[in-house]
Design a protein around this motif. Sequence first.
Motif, PDB file in Angstrom:
ATOM      1  N   VAL A 136       0.847  -1.193   0.000  1.00  0.00           N
ATOM      2  CA  VAL A 136       0.000   0.000   0.000  1.00  0.00           C
ATOM      3  C   VAL A 136       0.880   1.240   0.000  1.00  0.00           C
ATOM      4  O   VAL A 136       1.899   1.279   0.696  1.00  0.00           O
ATOM      5  N   ASP A 176      -3.496   0.914  -3.317  1.00  0.00           N
ATOM      6  CA  ASP A 176      -2.547  -0.154  -3.606  1.00  0.00           C
ATOM      7  C   ASP A 176      -1.851   0.161  -4.923  1.00  0.00           C
ATOM      8  O   ASP A 176      -2.098   1.203  -5.544  1.00  0.00           O
ATOM      9  N   GLN A 182      -7.294   2.247  -0.603  1.00  0.00           N
ATOM     10  CA  GLN A 182      -7.012   1.403   0.556  1.00  0.00           C
ATOM     11  C   GLN A 182      -7.199   2.127   1.885  1.00  0.00           C
ATOM     12  O   GLN A 182      -7.170   1.491   2.938  1.00  0.00           O
ATOM     13  N   GLN A 196      -8.498  -0.198   4.633  1.00  0.00           N
ATOM     14  CA  GLN A 196      -9.089  -1.360   3.984  1.00  0.00           C
ATOM     15  C   GLN A 196      -8.534  -2.680   4.537  1.00  0.00           C
ATOM     16  O   GLN A 196      -9.111  -3.738   4.343  1.00  0.00           O
TER      17      GLN A 196
END
Length: 239
Positions: A136, A176, A182, A196
């Motif tokens: 991420v 991501d 995310q 996330q």
Amino acid sequence: MSRPVIGVTTSNRSGWRIFPLVAFNLWLAGGRGLRWGAGRAADLGDVDGVIIGGGDDISPDLYGGKLVTSARLDPERDALERGLIEDALARGIPVLGICRGSQMLNVAMGGSLHQDAYGVYRDSRFVRTILPRKTVQVAPDTRLADISGTQKMRVNALHSQAVEDLGDGLRVAATDLGGMVQAVERVSDPFAVGVQWHPEHLFYARRQRALFRALVTAAHARRAGAAQIGAVGHDACNG
């Protein structure tokens, strides 16, 4: 100073094993968890902060989407959590959303979701594990960057849905490598961040523990009538 009490919503199916992990993370951060769920009492007057936890998909009825056949829904929990987020933010209570909770934060603030996120973001790596196998990228100049830094982060992933249209007052805090959202966050008080992934499983990682510490810091600030985002930023700079 007493530990802030954090209400934690859980699935009735898996909450028995997830809540102790979340409560452990909160205790490490200086807080105390109180389990909530559909069919359980959930009174915002009893808490200083809220965590909306992971679990089943969110019904597209909440944002005008179409149901995919693979979705597993919990309408009673949907109603509980949407109401909790709306009321918490109206009362100035800080919120942390985890996986489904991040999605619900977005929906409660008027946003929508991709039902089949990996069908849309085909360059995003599909992983389904509690191990940190997904990369991420945290966006600079965000609350999440203050909390966890901007270096690429290895996280876990158990989701199939993701943010489509952002809710009012939110911005993207991380994506991501395929561009899928995310993390999201409010741009103004009260403090609210949604991620996330599942940081409760990554308690051994300093950057993941920092998320729970940020929520507890914001809860302390609310008790004191101080600016929550400013308190979190100050704590991050001195942590």
